[in-house]
Scaffold this motif. Structure first.
Motif, PDB file in Angstrom:
ATOM      1  N   ASP A  69       0.806  -1.218   0.000  1.00  0.00           N
ATOM      2  CA  ASP A  69       0.000   0.000   0.000  1.00  0.00           C
ATOM      3  C   ASP A  69       0.839   1.268   0.000  1.00  0.00           C
ATOM      4  O   ASP A  69       0.290   2.359   0.038  1.00  0.00           O
ATOM      5  N   LEU A  70       2.158   1.146  -0.039  1.00  0.00           N
ATOM      6  CA  LEU A  70       3.038   2.298  -0.024  1.00  0.00           C
ATOM      7  C   LEU A  70       3.912   2.312  -1.277  1.00  0.00           C
ATOM      8  O   LEU A  70       4.128   1.281  -1.901  1.00  0.00           O
ATOM      9  N   TYR A  71       4.405   3.505  -1.625  1.00  0.00           N
ATOM     10  CA  TYR A  71       5.252   3.678  -2.805  1.00  0.00           C
ATOM     11  C   TYR A  71       6.572   4.319  -2.396  1.00  0.00           C
ATOM     12  O   TYR A  71       6.619   5.101  -1.451  1.00  0.00           O
ATOM     13  N   ALA A  72       7.619   4.010  -3.146  1.00  0.00           N
ATOM     14  CA  ALA A  72       8.933   4.610  -2.923  1.00  0.00           C
ATOM     15  C   ALA A  72       9.707   4.584  -4.230  1.00  0.00           C
ATOM     16  O   ALA A  72       9.421   3.786  -5.125  1.00  0.00           O
ATOM     17  N   ALA A  73      10.699   5.473  -4.336  1.00  0.00           N
ATOM     18  CA  ALA A  73      11.586   5.479  -5.499  1.00  0.00           C
ATOM     19  C   ALA A  73      12.857   4.734  -5.136  1.00  0.00           C
ATOM     20  O   ALA A  73      13.325   4.789  -3.995  1.00  0.00           O
ATOM     21  N   ALA A  74      13.397   4.061  -6.138  1.00  0.00           N
ATOM     22  CA  ALA A  74      14.631   3.310  -5.932  1.00  0.00           C
ATOM     23  C   ALA A  74      15.473   3.378  -7.192  1.00  0.00           C
ATOM     24  O   ALA A  74      14.955   3.543  -8.295  1.00  0.00           O
ATOM     25  N   ALA A  75      16.769   3.255  -7.005  1.00  0.00           N
ATOM     26  CA  ALA A  75      17.685   3.122  -8.129  1.00  0.00           C
ATOM     27  C   ALA A  75      17.769   1.637  -8.455  1.00  0.00           C
ATOM     28  O   ALA A  75      18.001   0.814  -7.566  1.00  0.00           O
ATOM     29  N   THR A  76      17.549   1.306  -9.727  1.00  0.00           N
ATOM     30  CA  THR A  76      17.595  -0.093 -10.159  1.00  0.00           C
ATOM     31  C   THR A  76      18.557  -0.238 -11.321  1.00  0.00           C
ATOM     32  O   THR A  76      18.678   0.657 -12.152  1.00  0.00           O
ATOM     33  N   PHE A  77      19.235  -1.373 -11.385  1.00  0.00           N
ATOM     34  CA  PHE A  77      20.146  -1.642 -12.485  1.00  0.00           C
ATOM     35  C   PHE A  77      19.356  -1.915 -13.759  1.00  0.00           C
ATOM     36  O   PHE A  77      18.323  -2.579 -13.721  1.00  0.00           O
ATOM     37  N   ILE A  78      19.842  -1.413 -14.879  1.00  0.00           N
ATOM     38  CA  ILE A  78      19.184  -1.618 -16.158  1.00  0.00           C
ATOM     39  C   ILE A  78      19.668  -2.909 -16.814  1.00  0.00           C
ATOM     40  O   ILE A  78      18.909  -3.601 -17.479  1.00  0.00           O
ATOM     41  N   GLU A 138      18.605  -5.958  -7.794  1.00  0.00           N
ATOM     42  CA  GLU A 138      18.953  -5.092  -6.662  1.00  0.00           C
ATOM     43  C   GLU A 138      18.323  -3.724  -6.806  1.00  0.00           C
ATOM     44  O   GLU A 138      18.311  -3.148  -7.891  1.00  0.00           O
ATOM     45  N   ARG A 139      17.802  -3.198  -5.690  1.00  0.00           N
ATOM     46  CA  ARG A 139      17.218  -1.863  -5.660  1.00  0.00           C
ATOM     47  C   ARG A 139      17.779  -1.120  -4.454  1.00  0.00           C
ATOM     48  O   ARG A 139      17.868  -1.672  -3.377  1.00  0.00           O
ATOM     49  N   ILE A 140      18.147   0.142  -4.677  1.00  0.00           N
ATOM     50  CA  ILE A 140      18.618   1.006  -3.592  1.00  0.00           C
ATOM     51  C   ILE A 140      17.532   2.053  -3.380  1.00  0.00           C
ATOM     52  O   ILE A 140      17.321   2.925  -4.219  1.00  0.00           O
ATOM     53  N   GLN A 141      16.797   1.957  -2.278  1.00  0.00           N
ATOM     54  CA  GLN A 141      15.697   2.886  -2.020  1.00  0.00           C
ATOM     55  C   GLN A 141      16.254   4.283  -1.775  1.00  0.00           C
ATOM     56  O   GLN A 141      17.199   4.461  -1.011  1.00  0.00           O
ATOM     57  N   ILE A 142      15.653   5.293  -2.432  1.00  0.00           N
ATOM     58  CA  ILE A 142      16.171   6.660  -2.294  1.00  0.00           C
ATOM     59  C   ILE A 142      15.151   7.642  -1.727  1.00  0.00           C
ATOM     60  O   ILE A 142      15.523   8.762  -1.394  1.00  0.00           O
ATOM     61  N   THR A 143      13.889   7.272  -1.620  1.00  0.00           N
ATOM     62  CA  THR A 143      12.897   8.144  -0.993  1.00  0.00           C
ATOM     63  C   THR A 143      12.175   7.372   0.100  1.00  0.00           C
ATOM     64  O   THR A 143      12.126   6.141   0.059  1.00  0.00           O
ATOM     65  N   PRO A 144      11.604   8.079   1.041  1.00  0.00           N
ATOM     66  CA  PRO A 144      10.796   7.388   2.059  1.00  0.00           C
ATOM     67  C   PRO A 144       9.531   6.807   1.427  1.00  0.00           C
ATOM     68  O   PRO A 144       9.117   7.205   0.344  1.00  0.00           O
ATOM     69  N   ASN A 145       8.907   5.899   2.135  1.00  0.00           N
ATOM     70  CA  ASN A 145       7.642   5.329   1.693  1.00  0.00           C
ATOM     71  C   ASN A 145       6.519   6.348   1.881  1.00  0.00           C
ATOM     72  O   ASN A 145       6.461   7.026   2.910  1.00  0.00           O
ATOM     73  N   VAL A 146       5.652   6.464   0.879  1.00  0.00           N
ATOM     74  CA  VAL A 146       4.489   7.351   0.948  1.00  0.00           C
ATOM     75  C   VAL A 146       3.272   6.629   0.385  1.00  0.00           C
ATOM     76  O   VAL A 146       3.383   5.541  -0.174  1.00  0.00           O
ATOM     77  N   LYS A 147       2.102   7.269   0.488  1.00  0.00           N
ATOM     78  CA  LYS A 147       0.856   6.595   0.129  1.00  0.00           C
ATOM     79  C   LYS A 147       0.529   6.568  -1.353  1.00  0.00           C
ATOM     80  O   LYS A 147      -0.249   5.731  -1.779  1.00  0.00           O
ATOM     81  N   THR A 148       1.092   7.483  -2.160  1.00  0.00           N
ATOM     82  CA  THR A 148       0.730   7.504  -3.577  1.00  0.00           C
ATOM     83  C   THR A 148       1.949   7.592  -4.488  1.00  0.00           C
ATOM     84  O   THR A 148       2.996   8.122  -4.107  1.00  0.00           O
ATOM     85  N   HIS A 149       1.764   7.101  -5.683  1.00  0.00           N
ATOM     86  CA  HIS A 149       2.786   7.186  -6.732  1.00  0.00           C
ATOM     87  C   HIS A 149       3.078   8.654  -7.033  1.00  0.00           C
ATOM     88  O   HIS A 149       4.231   9.055  -7.204  1.00  0.00           O
ATOM     89  N   GLY A 150       2.048   9.483  -7.102  1.00  0.00           N
ATOM     90  CA  GLY A 150       2.193  10.906  -7.399  1.00  0.00           C
ATOM     91  C   GLY A 150       3.045  11.650  -6.384  1.00  0.00           C
ATOM     92  O   GLY A 150       3.807  12.547  -6.744  1.00  0.00           O
ATOM     93  N   GLU A 151       2.917  11.285  -5.105  1.00  0.00           N
ATOM     94  CA  GLU A 151       3.730  11.927  -4.067  1.00  0.00           C
ATOM     95  C   GLU A 151       5.211  11.656  -4.293  1.00  0.00           C
ATOM     96  O   GLU A 151       6.045  12.538  -4.121  1.00  0.00           O
ATOM     97  N   VAL A 152       5.528  10.436  -4.680  1.00  0.00           N
ATOM     98  CA  VAL A 152       6.931  10.089  -4.933  1.00  0.00           C
ATOM     99  C   VAL A 152       7.447  10.868  -6.143  1.00  0.00           C
ATOM    100  O   VAL A 152       8.538  11.437  -6.108  1.00  0.00           O
TER     101      VAL A 152
END
Length: 106
Positions: free
Chosen positions: A36-45, A53-67
């Motif tokens: 139920d939460l969204y976050a941004a992460a750096a992912t290998f292409i 592997e994912r390196i989370q770079i933002t806190p978890n929030v309730k919507t995709h738009g907030e991120v």
């Protein structure tokens, strides 16, 4: 350091290979998935073992738009909180220095 990205999707190069910032549901911190939460992460292409592997770079929030808004208006990145030899340190440092990323601390 507070930075903002110039656009999404955002791709950048690191010593380990090319990465992309993605926004997905679920948390990677603590290895627990929270759908139920969204976050941004750096992912290998690239393909291979690092592709998951994912390196989370933002806190978890309730919507995709907030991120998305956070990424484009400013967020804090703290590579120095990680060991200087760690993957997280190298990735976050590369993100801060990537072409087009704006530093907001000035």
């Amino acid at each position: 350091m507070e930075i903002k990205l110039p656009h999404m999707p955002f791709k950048f190069n690191t010593p380990e290979g090319q990465m992309e910032i993605t926004v997905r549901s679920g948390s990677v911190k603590g290895k627990a998935e929270v759908r139920d939460l969204y976050a941004a992460a750096a992912t290998f292409i690239q393909h291979g073992p690092k592709a998951l592997e994912r390196i989370q770079i933002t806190p978890n929030v309730k919507t995709h738009g907030e991120v998305m808004k956070t990424l484009l208006t400013g967020f804090v990145v703290t590579p120095e909180k990680h060991d200087a030899l760690s993957l997280e340190f190298r990735i976050l440092t590369a993100l801060c220095k990537a072409k087009g990323v704006q530093e907001l601390d000035n």
